[in-house]
Write an enzyme that holds these catalytic residues in place. Structure first.
Site, PDB file in Angstrom:
ATOM      1  N   ASP A  96      40.454  33.253  42.031  1.00 21.94           N
ATOM      2  CA  ASP A  96      40.625  32.977  40.602  1.00 21.94           C
ATOM      3  C   ASP A  96      41.658  33.884  39.934  1.00 21.94           C
ATOM      4  O   ASP A  96      41.920  34.993  40.395  1.00 21.94           O
ATOM      5  CB  ASP A  96      39.287  33.201  39.869  1.00 21.94           C
ATOM      6  CG  ASP A  96      38.264  32.139  40.193  1.00 21.94           C
ATOM      7  OD1 ASP A  96      38.492  31.360  41.133  1.00 21.94           O
ATOM      8  OD2 ASP A  96      37.218  32.113  39.521  1.00 21.94           O
TER       9      ASP A  96
ATOM     10  N   HIS B 223      38.875  37.095  43.456  1.00 15.85           N
ATOM     11  CA  HIS B 223      39.881  37.136  42.391  1.00 15.85           C
ATOM     12  C   HIS B 223      41.175  37.761  42.895  1.00 15.85           C
ATOM     13  O   HIS B 223      41.202  38.955  43.183  1.00 15.85           O
ATOM     14  CB  HIS B 223      39.345  37.926  41.191  1.00 15.85           C
ATOM     15  CG  HIS B 223      38.109  37.330  40.590  1.00 15.85           C
ATOM     16  ND1 HIS B 223      36.874  37.455  41.181  1.00 15.85           N
ATOM     17  CD2 HIS B 223      37.929  36.570  39.483  1.00 15.85           C
ATOM     18  CE1 HIS B 223      35.981  36.797  40.445  1.00 15.85           C
ATOM     19  NE2 HIS B 223      36.597  36.260  39.416  1.00 15.85           N
TER      20      HIS B 223
HETATM   21 ZN   LIG Z   1      38.557  33.742  35.728  1.00 11.66          ZN
END
Ligand SMILES: [Zn+2]
Length: 250
Positions: free
Chosen positions: A60, A207
């Site tokens: 992400d 992430h």
């Molecule tokens: Zn996010």
């Protein structure tokens, strides 16, 4: 009698606190009261029901100019696929990274344009965030994203309706496979968490954007070879969904 009277409200208060605490706990676990219903309808996916040892890696908040290419290098090194939930604003800024993702067989998902707090956004602006990012990814790769992951995991009836209108699926993650890599964890700790909790059909959330993206990237070099040794393969979200479908046909 006096003691009894005094105790009763105290007990009542304690019970209320317990029920409240339990409700908050249950709410946090399910995130939205309608979550199970959406999952059954396959509007939201959190995993695939399969015996195949497949896992979907998702990243992400990128693309990030340094950490995302490192993630791509390590995926290439270990011959693994992943899904990137990109932000439209960074896709616009780093178009070559988006093109490389597509060229190397990875899937690109939509994670909004600017990662706003959807609680504070109007229906129109949420729709714009989704549409704008779809268009940017389409212009760069020729493919419209199939999955949307709301910023911060935000869910509401309105937002889900908008995603359905766009003919997309909400790509959530398996609750147990959230190593919280963004909290400044070291690569070894992120990797050990993923290895320890791996089960067939999971969606792992990581992430590549954000300040800890380098440790996240480096964790791939630890957990991918280990899990491959255990017989796991890393596939895109579309491949994960298809694996569940082919299961059912058997
Ligand atoms: Zn996010």
């Amino acid at each position: 009698m006096l003691i009894y009277i005094k105790k009763k409200p105290a007990l009542l208060l304690l019970s209320c606190l317990f029920i409240l605490g339990f409700s908050i706990g249950a709410y946090r676990l399910t995130l939205h009261p309608n979550m199970e219903n959406w999952k059954q309808k396959k509007i939201i996916i959190t995993e695939a029901i399969t015996d195949q040892k497949i896992l979907a890696l998702t990243f992400d908040d990128g693309p990030h100019p340094a950490n995302t290419p490192l993630v791509l290098d390590l995926l290439q090194k270990h011959q693994s696929q992943a899904t990137f939930f990109v932000l439209g604003q960074y896709a616009e800024k780093y178009p070559e990274i988006i093109k490389r993702m597509a060229k190397e067989g990875h899937e690109i998902g939509n994670h909004s344009f600017s990662h706003p707090d959807f609680n504070r956004e109007s229906r129109f602006s949420i729709q714009e965030e989704i549409k704008k990012t779809n268009q940017i990814v389409y212009n760069l790769t020729g493919t419209k994203p199939r999955f949307f992951r709301p910023p911060g995991g935000y869910l509401s009836y309105e937002m889900v309706d908008l995603v359905v209108e766009e003919k997309m699926i909400i790509g959530y993650w398996s609750y147990i496979q959230d190593p919280k890599d963004w909290q400044g964890k070291k690569a070894e700790d992120i990797a050990h968490y993923i290895i320890k909790h791996a089960r067939p059909g999971q969606i792992i959330i990581l992430h590549d954007g954000g300040p800890n993206g380098k440790e996240t990237a480096l964790s791939l070099d630890i957990f991918i070879p280990e899990l491959k040794q255990q017989g796991y393969r890393f596939v895109t979200l579309t491949q994960l969904v298809n694996a569940e479908k082919s299961n059912k046909n058997l």
